[in-house]
Write a protein that holds these residues in place. Structure first.
Motif, PDB file in Angstrom:
ATOM      1  N   ILE A 138       0.778  -1.251  -0.027  1.00 60.85           N
ATOM      2  CA  ILE A 138       0.040  -0.031   0.057  1.00 60.85           C
ATOM      3  C   ILE A 138       0.963   1.293  -0.113  1.00 60.85           C
ATOM      4  CG2 ILE A 138      -1.958   0.962   1.082  1.00 60.85           C
ATOM      5  CD1 ILE A 138      -2.519  -1.530   2.417  1.00 60.85           C
ATOM      6  N   ASN A 139       0.324   2.303  -0.493  1.00 63.64           N
ATOM      7  CA  ASN A 139       1.168   3.606  -0.536  1.00 63.64           C
ATOM      8  C   ASN A 139       1.772   3.879   0.815  1.00 63.64           C
ATOM      9  OD1 ASN A 139       1.146   6.682  -0.058  1.00 63.64           O
ATOM     10  ND2 ASN A 139       1.192   6.545  -2.160  1.00 63.64           N
ATOM     11  N   PHE A 140       3.261   4.270   0.794  1.00 62.16           N
ATOM     12  CA  PHE A 140       3.875   4.470   2.262  1.00 62.16           C
ATOM     13  C   PHE A 140       2.820   5.470   3.096  1.00 62.16           C
ATOM     14  CE2 PHE A 140       6.980   7.268   4.316  1.00 62.16           C
ATOM     15  CZ  PHE A 140       7.569   6.509   5.209  1.00 62.16           C
ATOM     16  N   TYR A 141       2.589   6.566   2.455  1.00 58.66           N
ATOM     17  CA  TYR A 141       1.840   7.639   3.135  1.00 58.66           C
ATOM     18  C   TYR A 141       0.575   7.279   3.822  1.00 58.66           C
ATOM     19  CZ  TYR A 141       5.601  10.525   1.249  1.00 58.66           C
ATOM     20  OH  TYR A 141       6.683  11.254   1.171  1.00 58.66           O
ATOM     21  N   VAL A 142      -0.004   6.411   3.041  1.00 51.83           N
ATOM     22  CA  VAL A 142      -1.457   6.070   3.458  1.00 51.83           C
ATOM     23  C   VAL A 142      -1.112   5.113   4.537  1.00 51.83           C
ATOM     24  CG1 VAL A 142      -3.561   4.498   3.164  1.00 51.83           C
ATOM     25  CG2 VAL A 142      -2.437   6.147   1.332  1.00 51.83           C
ATOM     26  N   VAL A 143      -0.390   4.042   4.628  1.00 45.95           N
ATOM     27  CA  VAL A 143       0.417   3.142   5.621  1.00 45.95           C
ATOM     28  C   VAL A 143       0.462   4.099   6.975  1.00 45.95           C
ATOM     29  CG1 VAL A 143       1.812   1.431   6.484  1.00 45.95           C
ATOM     30  CG2 VAL A 143       0.902   1.480   4.074  1.00 45.95           C
ATOM     31  N   VAL A 144       1.435   5.036   6.693  1.00 45.28           N
ATOM     32  CA  VAL A 144       2.063   5.904   8.007  1.00 45.28           C
ATOM     33  C   VAL A 144       0.803   6.580   8.455  1.00 45.28           C
ATOM     34  CG1 VAL A 144       3.164   7.956   8.718  1.00 45.28           C
ATOM     35  CG2 VAL A 144       4.192   6.500   7.047  1.00 45.28           C
ATOM     36  N   PHE A 145      -0.318   7.016   7.755  1.00 45.04           N
ATOM     37  CA  PHE A 145      -1.270   7.797   8.237  1.00 45.04           C
ATOM     38  C   PHE A 145      -2.157   6.861   9.168  1.00 45.04           C
ATOM     39  CE2 PHE A 145      -6.117   8.095   7.980  1.00 45.04           C
ATOM     40  CZ  PHE A 145      -6.174   9.235   8.458  1.00 45.04           C
ATOM     41  N   PHE A 146      -2.557   5.497   8.562  1.00 46.69           N
ATOM     42  CA  PHE A 146      -3.226   4.481   9.390  1.00 46.69           C
ATOM     43  C   PHE A 146      -2.274   4.011  10.692  1.00 46.69           C
ATOM     44  CE2 PHE A 146      -6.053   4.254   5.559  1.00 46.69           C
ATOM     45  CZ  PHE A 146      -7.005   4.368   6.031  1.00 46.69           C
ATOM     46  N   ALA A 147      -0.945   3.963  10.500  1.00 42.70           N
ATOM     47  CA  ALA A 147      -0.275   3.422  11.680  1.00 42.70           C
ATOM     48  C   ALA A 147      -0.414   4.577  12.680  1.00 42.70           C
ATOM     49  CB  ALA A 147       1.120   3.303  11.371  1.00 42.70           C
ATOM     50  N   ALA A 148      -0.061   5.780  12.479  1.00 41.28           N
ATOM     51  CA  ALA A 148      -0.234   6.977  13.414  1.00 41.28           C
ATOM     52  C   ALA A 148      -1.335   7.089  14.180  1.00 41.28           C
ATOM     53  CB  ALA A 148       0.497   8.182  12.820  1.00 41.28           C
ATOM     54  N   THR A 149      -2.381   7.055  13.200  1.00 43.07           N
ATOM     55  CA  THR A 149      -3.609   7.363  13.764  1.00 43.07           C
ATOM     56  C   THR A 149      -4.195   6.310  14.805  1.00 43.07           C
ATOM     57  OG1 THR A 149      -4.421   8.129  11.619  1.00 43.07           O
ATOM     58  CG2 THR A 149      -6.252   7.267  12.992  1.00 43.07           C
ATOM     59  N   PHE A 150      -3.777   5.129  14.390  1.00 45.69           N
ATOM     60  CA  PHE A 150      -4.229   4.221  15.379  1.00 45.69           C
ATOM     61  C   PHE A 150      -3.303   3.900  16.705  1.00 45.69           C
ATOM     62  CE2 PHE A 150      -6.957   2.445  12.056  1.00 45.69           C
ATOM     63  CZ  PHE A 150      -7.921   1.950  12.933  1.00 45.69           C
ATOM     64  N   ALA A 151      -2.160   4.490  16.453  1.00 39.79           N
ATOM     65  CA  ALA A 151      -1.155   4.619  17.728  1.00 39.79           C
ATOM     66  C   ALA A 151      -1.878   5.414  18.697  1.00 39.79           C
ATOM     67  CB  ALA A 151       0.241   4.907  17.374  1.00 39.79           C
ATOM     68  N   ASP A 152      -2.265   6.445  18.371  1.00 38.28           N
ATOM     69  CA  ASP A 152      -2.955   7.432  18.893  1.00 38.28           C
ATOM     70  C   ASP A 152      -4.370   7.012  19.560  1.00 38.28           C
ATOM     71  OD1 ASP A 152      -5.052   9.487  19.814  1.00 38.28           O
ATOM     72  OD2 ASP A 152      -3.455  11.203  18.550  1.00 38.28           O
ATOM     73  N   TRP A 153      -5.354   6.280  18.686  1.00 40.19           N
ATOM     74  CA  TRP A 153      -6.631   5.866  19.280  1.00 40.19           C
ATOM     75  C   TRP A 153      -6.752   4.817  20.165  1.00 40.19           C
ATOM     76  CZ3 TRP A 153     -10.078   1.907  18.073  1.00 40.19           C
ATOM     77  CH2 TRP A 153     -11.528   2.290  18.512  1.00 40.19           C
ATOM     78  N   ILE A 154      -5.561   3.736  19.711  1.00 43.03           N
ATOM     79  CA  ILE A 154      -5.412   2.577  20.671  1.00 43.03           C
ATOM     80  C   ILE A 154      -5.009   3.056  21.967  1.00 43.03           C
ATOM     81  CG2 ILE A 154      -4.265   0.506  20.795  1.00 43.03           C
ATOM     82  CD1 ILE A 154      -6.120  -0.139  18.733  1.00 43.03           C
ATOM     83  N   THR A 155      -4.127   3.806  21.955  1.00 40.63           N
ATOM     84  CA  THR A 155      -3.392   4.547  23.446  1.00 40.63           C
ATOM     85  C   THR A 155      -4.799   4.918  24.187  1.00 40.63           C
ATOM     86  OG1 THR A 155      -1.803   5.320  22.480  1.00 40.63           O
ATOM     87  CG2 THR A 155      -2.301   6.242  24.548  1.00 40.63           C
TER      88      THR A 155
END
Lengths: 231, 97
Positions: A135-152
């Protein structure tokens, strides 16, 4: 928004220390190795730590009528893995506990578990899976960082629900109440953080992509492709 | 730095975030947008019928909102200086190489 001082009764605050301390120790070992072997990567580590510093100081208003702050941990987790991120998280959480009466020393174990370990671990796994799936790098980064925040904050809610099960609904009843506060408040903040992290990564790719390649975060081919598109 | 696709997408999401805040203000009239942790404290009180933290604040406690906002701003400023310094350093280094 971390758990206040004294707000986790025995045995919960001790248990979360038992959970967090081994990860922090492993993170310190990894960090030592990184510092002694790859001094040239230190600036990137400083940027990742500073990003957590900035983002966790910004209390943002949300649709729910409450405020909360993003975590900034997704970026460090993607570049250095969750264990090193845990150490960076300890630094930020200590600063806030010691000088700002935000979070606490007895709840440090629990707060490191949510913000420094489990959230970043989610980001790391999402990032690895996303890159593997091409998947596109920036899209993956977006989802990874979004979930790091939310899962916290999902973890924070779970920690509080475990310590304070409600009389009527038990653990699940409490969890719903805490999630209604933390998880919903956090949704717009997490999306905002994901977008910001992706944008910062664009600049890292522009000025220091070789470091990311060395850290095996991204392959040279992907860098070339991204530069071809965004240049 | 050129404005690219990434900046535009970020700007759109930032505007949507602001819009969601204004919607939140309209949907929660009278709310001061206090911390979510404060709201969670309310739930703990409901569930336990009045919880007393077993230990009070152990660190330095800012005497008021002004000092607190100073320390939060300081935290953000330190971080921003570090980020800006290294981005500038790498960008300049990339040019001279």
């Amino acid at each position: 928004m971390h758990i206040f001082e004294g707000f986790l009764p025995s045995p919960w605050w001790q248990l979360w220390f038992v959970f967090s301390i081994p990860v922090i120790m492993f993170g310190m070992y990894r960090l030592n190795k990184l510092v002694s072997e790859r001094r040239d990567l230190l600036p990137l580590l400083a940027v990742a730590g500073a990003f957590i510093f900035v983002l966790s100081s910004l209390k943002l208003p949300s649709v729910t009528g409450s405020s909360s702050h993003p975590t900034g941990t997704g970026m460090a987790a993607i570049m250095f893995g969750p264990a090193v991120t845990a150490v960076l998280g300890v630094i930020v959480l200590l600063y806030q506990a010691l000088f700002l009466a935000h979070g606490g020393l007895t709840t440090l174990g629990a707060n490191v578990a949510s913000m420094g370990i489990i959230g970043p671990l989610a980001a790391y796994l999402i990032y690895k899976a996303g890159m593997k799936a091409n998947i596109n790098f920036y899209v993956v980064v977006f989802f990874a960082a979004t979930f790091a925040d939310w899962i916290t904050y999902v973890v924070t809610s779970t920690q509080l629900a475990l310590a304070f099960p409600s009389q009527a609904g038990g653990f699940v009843g409490s969890l719903q109440a805490f999630l209604a506060i933390f998880a919903t408040t956090q949704v717009p903040l997490a999306i905002m953080e994901g977008a910001l992290t992706a944008l910062i990564f664009k600049y890292i790719i522009q000025v220091k992509s070789d470091a990311l390649v060395e850290l095996k975060v991204i392959s040279q081919e992907t860098v070339n492709k991204l530069r071809g598109i965004s240049a | 730095m050129k404005i690219g696709k990434g900046e535009i997408i970020f700007a759109v999401i930032a505007v949507l975030f602001m819009a969601s805040f204004f919607y939140g203000m309209a949907a929660n009239p009278g709310s001061e947008f206090g911390g979510a942790d404060g709201a969670a404290e309310g739930v703990i009180t409901d569930v336990t019928g009045g919880y007393e933290p077993w230990v009070g604040n152990l660190g330095f406690e800012p005497p008021g909102g002004e000092t607190e906002s100073l320390l939060f701003a300081l935290q953000a400023a330190i971080g921003a200086v570090v980020i800006g310094y290294f981005f500038g350093y790498y960008k300049g280094k990339g040019r001279s190489d």
